[in-house]
Design a protein around this motif. Structure first.
Motif: not given
Length: 68
Positions: A42-60
């Motif tokens: 980022g910075p990026a629109p909230r939706g892009q950030c959520i997509t990034w999180l879903e792709q990169h943060w598999q184990d919380i």
């Protein structure tokens, strides 16, 4: 008048922050990055950030718990 929480605002540009335990946080771009956190996207629109999180943060779990 109702104030919109910046974390709920779809139009709010955000960062993805990461701490030493490789945990992530969605963070509004107008707010200072807190100590112990670093920007990784980022910075990026909230939706892009959520997509990034879903792709990169598999184990919380924090890194220290994943090693155990």
């Amino acid at each position: 008048m109702e104030t919109l929480n910046p974390f709920d605002d779809e139009n709010q540009p955000c960062y993805i922050l990461r701490n030493a335990e490789y945990q992530y946080s969605l963070w509004p771009d107008f707010s200072a990055i807190p100590a112990g956190w670093a920007s990784v996207f980022g910075p990026a629109p909230r939706g892009q950030c959520i997509t990034w999180l879903e792709q990169h943060w598999q184990d919380i779990r924090p890194t220290s718990q994943r090693r155990a």
